[in-house]
Design an enzyme around this catalytic site. Structure first.
Site, PDB file in Angstrom:
ATOM      1  N   SER A   1      -6.626  16.370   4.863  1.00 56.08           N
ATOM      2  CA  SER A   1      -6.364  16.180   6.382  1.00 56.08           C
ATOM      3  C   SER A   1      -6.046  17.717   6.774  1.00 56.08           C
ATOM      4  O   SER A   1      -5.886  18.098   8.143  1.00 56.08           O
ATOM      5  CB  SER A   1      -5.297  15.245   6.369  1.00 56.08           C
ATOM      6  OG  SER A   1      -4.167  15.496   5.335  1.00 56.08           O
TER       7      SER A   1
ATOM      8  N   LYS B   1      11.082 -32.357   1.093  1.00 60.42           N
ATOM      9  CA  LYS B   1       9.658 -31.836   1.465  1.00 60.42           C
ATOM     10  C   LYS B   1       9.093 -32.995   2.061  1.00 60.42           C
ATOM     11  O   LYS B   1       8.200 -32.904   3.019  1.00 60.42           O
ATOM     12  CB  LYS B   1       8.718 -31.470   0.332  1.00 60.42           C
ATOM     13  CG  LYS B   1       9.772 -30.010  -0.041  1.00 60.42           C
ATOM     14  CD  LYS B   1       9.066 -28.995  -0.926  1.00 60.42           C
ATOM     15  CE  LYS B   1       9.622 -27.835  -1.319  1.00 60.42           C
ATOM     16  NZ  LYS B   1      10.918 -27.771  -2.013  1.00 60.42           N
TER      17      LYS B   1
ATOM     18  N   ARG C   1      -6.984  20.667   6.492  1.00 60.02           N
ATOM     19  CA  ARG C   1      -8.224  21.451   6.940  1.00 60.02           C
ATOM     20  C   ARG C   1      -8.836  20.695   8.177  1.00 60.02           C
ATOM     21  O   ARG C   1      -9.163  21.475   9.028  1.00 60.02           O
ATOM     22  CB  ARG C   1      -9.210  21.529   5.790  1.00 60.02           C
ATOM     23  CG  ARG C   1     -10.234  22.525   6.251  1.00 60.02           C
ATOM     24  CD  ARG C   1     -11.318  22.895   5.130  1.00 60.02           C
ATOM     25  NE  ARG C   1     -12.400  23.711   5.668  1.00 60.02           N
ATOM     26  CZ  ARG C   1     -13.687  23.478   5.536  1.00 60.02           C
ATOM     27  NH1 ARG C   1     -14.029  22.533   4.959  1.00 60.02           N
ATOM     28  NH2 ARG C   1     -14.505  24.319   5.949  1.00 60.02           N
TER      29      ARG C   1
END
Ligand code: DCP
Ligand code: MG
Ligand code: MN
Length: 344
Positions: free
Chosen positions: A180, A71, A182
């Site tokens: 949703s 690293k 309706r």
């Protein structure tokens, strides 16, 4: 020992520290020793007097292992450490996956991530000692189904099985789909059913919901319960569960909600339960500005608010309207909007 600022390898220390902190925050089995190993390397680097130039040089420092040396080499060559990005996106990705389980929010998802779980199979295996609640188990079992939206026609088909069963309990029930559906949406995340009953004959819908739920279980329409009403004998009750189209092989599990309300509150309930949530927030805000308070039970006036924090109500107020959506719109001075128009 060098002062932090003039350490010749400060950029490396910074990157490794960032990575260490990411692992620390996770507390998984391997995260723990990784964080520990980085802390050792970081201490060694702080005491190292020269700028590190190569992998071999890094590897030669006591306390720096092979993986950390790799690293360090990456930081030397690119000025960056990909693993940091990976650890960051990994946790976003995994917690998002976990939050797809019904009943799981951000904090539980992160807790499981910290315990070392990365996949749904890790959760199934109880990796890191993770234990799911019964509701979460159901959510996990039907993960794909419950993250899918159903076609409008399927919501309709299921409702058309439910409605006659409800009316067989009491033909005077009012029972309709809200949410949703309706609003006319082509697909629905769940089926939201409102139940109430006129009281002109002196009767109510008391006890209907538990009876209906039992019949829907028996008919193999409701398959699992997620949340039962607190007081089943209350006129006002909420139920959450799963359902499916019975007798159809491979029919998916769908979410279903029932809300029962007193007849006099039906307008406010219709308004709330039809949504959408953004529309609701806007109309509630409008009510607040006018000195009212709006919720699923009604529109309330004479609200006294705490002058130090206007969000805090000092009283329950007086019921102004609740029977119809129209009167609530009218009192608030909001032009009538059809359900399909109540969208963000
Ligand atoms: N609601 C709300 N605020 C919330 C949740 C719900 O105002 N936090 C109201 C508005 C919603 C209604 O309840 O329209 C039904 O809730 P759903 O979660 O079932 O939402 P929808 O039916 O609108 O959408 P979906 O198709 O995803 O179910
Ligand atoms: Mg819905
Ligand atoms: Mn719902």
């Amino acid at each position: 020992v060098q002062a932090k600022g003039d350490c010749p390898n400060q950029d490396i220390i910074d990157k490794l520290t960032q990575l260490m902190e990411l692992h620390k925050a996770k507390m998984g089995d391997d995260d723990h020793w990784r964080a520990f190993s980085y802390s050792k390397s970081i201490r060694a680097l702080r005491n190292y007097p020269r700028r590190i130039k190569t992998y071999e040089e890094a590897r030669g420092i006591r306390g720096v292992g092979e993986k950390t040396a790799k690293k360090i080499e990456e930081i030397l060559q690119t000025g960056d450490l990909q693993r940091i990005k990976y650890e960051k996106t990994k946790d976003v990705e995994v917690t998002r996956l976990f939050q797809g389980i019904y009943g799981v929010g951000q904090s539980i998802a992160f807790k499981w991530y910290s315990a070392g779980c990365r996949t749904l199979d890790d959760l199934r295996a109880g990796k890191g000692g993770v234990k799911l609640s019964p509701v979460q188990e159901i959510g996990l079992q039907y993960y794909d189904d419950l993250n899918d939206r159903m076609p409008r026609a399927e919501a309709k088909a299921i409702f058309e099985l439910i409605k006659p069963i409800a009316l067989s309990i009491d033909p005077k029930l009012y029972i309709e789909i809200m949410g949703s559906y309706r609003r006319g949406k082509a697909d629905c995340g769940d089926i939201d059913i409102l139940i109430t009953r006129p009281v002109d004959d002196g009767n109510t819908h008391r006890g209907v919901l538990p009876c209906l739920l039992q019949k829907l279980h028996a008919a193999d329409i409701i398959t699992e319960d997620l949340a039962l009403p607190e007081d089943p004998d209350d006129l006002e009750a909420i139920y959450r569960g799963l359902c499916h189209v019975p007798d159809v092989k491979g029919s998916k599990r769908r979410r279903i909600d029932f809300l029962s309300v007193p007849w006099t509150a039906r307008g406010a309930a219709l308004l709330y339960y039809t949504g959408d949530d953004i529309f609701n927030r806007a109309i509630r805000m409008k009510a607040n500005v006018l000195g009212y308070s709006l919720n699923q039970k009604g529109l309330f006036g004479n609200i006294v608010r705490d002058p130090r924090d206007r969000r805090i109500k000092m009283n329950a107020g007086v019921l102004v309207a609740s029977e119809t959506e129209e009167e609530i719109f009218k009192i608030l001075g909001v032009p009538w909007q059809e359900p399909h128009e109540r969208v963000r």
